[in-house]
Design an enzyme around this catalytic site. Structure first.
Site, PDB file in Angstrom:
ATOM      1  N   GLU A 108       2.405   2.688  10.554  1.00 44.95           N
ATOM      2  CA  GLU A 108       1.224   3.546  10.788  1.00 44.95           C
ATOM      3  C   GLU A 108       1.049   4.093  11.607  1.00 44.95           C
ATOM      4  OE1 GLU A 108      -0.456   2.975   6.100  1.00 44.95           O
ATOM      5  OE2 GLU A 108      -0.766   1.583   7.569  1.00 44.95           O
ATOM      6  N   ILE A 131      -4.597  -5.410  -5.285  1.00 45.50           N
ATOM      7  CA  ILE A 131      -5.223  -5.081  -6.408  1.00 45.50           C
ATOM      8  C   ILE A 131      -2.605  -4.706  -7.123  1.00 45.50           C
ATOM      9  CG2 ILE A 131      -5.341  -4.373  -8.297  1.00 45.50           C
ATOM     10  CD1 ILE A 131      -7.379  -4.910  -6.708  1.00 45.50           C
ATOM     11  N   MET A 172      -7.647  -2.016   1.298  1.00 48.16           N
ATOM     12  CA  MET A 172      -8.361  -2.963   1.972  1.00 48.16           C
ATOM     13  C   MET A 172      -9.248  -3.205   3.486  1.00 48.16           C
ATOM     14  SD  MET A 172      -5.410  -5.741   1.061  1.00 48.16           S
ATOM     15  CE  MET A 172      -5.555  -7.315   1.313  1.00 48.16           C
ATOM     16  N   GLU A 173      -9.382  -1.892   3.821  1.00 50.53           N
ATOM     17  CA  GLU A 173      -9.833  -1.900   5.131  1.00 50.53           C
ATOM     18  C   GLU A 173     -11.735  -0.684   4.946  1.00 50.53           C
ATOM     19  OE1 GLU A 173      -6.852  -1.261   4.679  1.00 50.53           O
ATOM     20  OE2 GLU A 173      -5.990  -3.130   5.856  1.00 50.53           O
ATOM     21  N   ASP A 198       1.116   3.606  -4.085  1.00 55.19           N
ATOM     22  CA  ASP A 198       1.475   2.252  -5.064  1.00 55.19           C
ATOM     23  C   ASP A 198       0.201   2.577  -6.252  1.00 55.19           C
ATOM     24  OD1 ASP A 198      -0.555   0.575  -5.249  1.00 55.19           O
ATOM     25  OD2 ASP A 198      -0.176   0.592  -3.351  1.00 55.19           O
TER      26      ASP A 198
HETATM   27  N1  ADE Z   1      -3.199  -0.401  -0.495  1.00 56.93           N
HETATM   28  C1  ADE Z   1      -2.201   0.264  -0.922  1.00 56.93           C
HETATM   29  N2  ADE Z   1      -1.758  -0.436  -2.268  1.00 56.93           N
HETATM   30  C2  ADE Z   1      -2.537  -1.413  -2.150  1.00 56.93           C
HETATM   31  C3  ADE Z   1      -3.462  -2.072  -3.279  1.00 56.93           C
HETATM   32  N3  ADE Z   1      -2.588  -1.790  -4.454  1.00 56.93           N
HETATM   33  N4  ADE Z   1      -4.460  -2.908  -3.624  1.00 56.93           N
HETATM   34  C4  ADE Z   1      -4.914  -3.290  -2.600  1.00 56.93           C
HETATM   35  N5  ADE Z   1      -4.779  -2.474  -0.948  1.00 56.93           N
HETATM   36  C5  ADE Z   1      -3.537  -1.737  -1.282  1.00 56.93           C
END
Ligand code: ADE
Length: 248
Positions: A11, A170, A191-192, A215
């Protein structure tokens, strides 16, 4: 000096390539690339994935590089039904969805800080939002039609909303709906962001969080995430950040 953090090297590599007068410093097993973009001082690092990794990177940016502002740029899984792969979210507030010291403290509250939601900086977030909108208007300059078609990206939605972070990728529908129910205002998960938010709150540093939907936080999330990350994520973050630096 503005600090830019992403979780993954994919990234930030293109953005680092756009820097001039680049210097590299290593701290705590991470490389920090400082230099200039559009004549503005910037330091860029990839944190690796997760809240601790992001928090320690943010602290280093503040204490070692004296950044005045931090922008976290990355991808997220959609929780809102109004978001599709390729849409863009600029965070309003961040919350740690895996923080749970109940019954001593309410679920999601960071103990002894008396806070569940951390506000992003309005002025900085508005500039990032403006850059994201310009990016979308000129999308064909950054991403080929073929690539957009491959990811079924048609009308890109740019929105502001609350974002939840936790040390969990997730993919489970039950978890997805449990989070949606427990935190009704959130539009996506990652996650951050909320870890950087807590650090910035504690150090009184303005921050913004930019997320592209990779996603739908469901059974297909790992496949969608990997494909999006390798093919397209860097074009979003590099394009938007480049426009951002041209605006400020
Ligand atoms: N970052 C991108 N997709 C994610 C997901 N499904 N869960 C947690 N962090 C993510």
């Amino acid at each position: 000096m503005i600090g830019i953090i992403s979780a993954m090297p994919e990234e930030i590599n293109l953005l680092v390539n756009k820097m001039t007068q680049t210097k590299t410093v290593e701290r705590g097993m991470r490389k920090y690339y400082s230099g200039q973009i559009w004549g503005k001082d910037v330091v860029i690092a990839y944190s690796r994935i997760g809240k601790v990794a992001a928090a320690t990177t943010a602290v280093t940016m503040i204490l070692t590089f004296n950044v005045e502002k931090i922008i976290f740029s990355g991808v997220a899984g959609a929780i809102s039904q109004n978001l599709n792969i390729g849409d863009i979210v600029v965070a309003k507030r961040l919350v740690q969805h895996d923080m749970d010291a109940s019954p001593i403290f309410p679920r999601f509250e960071v103990p002894l800080l008396d806070k569940s939601y951390f506000d992003t900086d309005t002025e900085l977030s508005n500039k990032v939002l403006q850059a994201a909108k310009i990016f979308v208007q000129n999308i064909n300059r950054y991403i080929t039609r073929d690539l957009l078609r491959r990811f079924r990206i048609e009308r890109i939605n740019v929105t502001r909303g609350d974002v939840a972070s936790g040390d969990q990728f997730i993919t489970d529908r039950r978890k997805h709906y449990e989070l949606k129910h427990a935190l009704p205002s959130i539009v996506c998960v990652e996650m951050e962001g909320a870890a950087v938010a807590q650090v910035c709150y504690e150090y009184n540093v303005p921050f913004a969080v930019l997320r592209t939907i990779s996603d739908n936080a469901d059974h297909n999330a790992d496949i969608d995430f990997n494909q999006f990350l390798s093919a397209i994520a860097a074009r979003y973050s590099t394009g938007i950040m480049d426009i951002f630096f041209s605006l400020i």
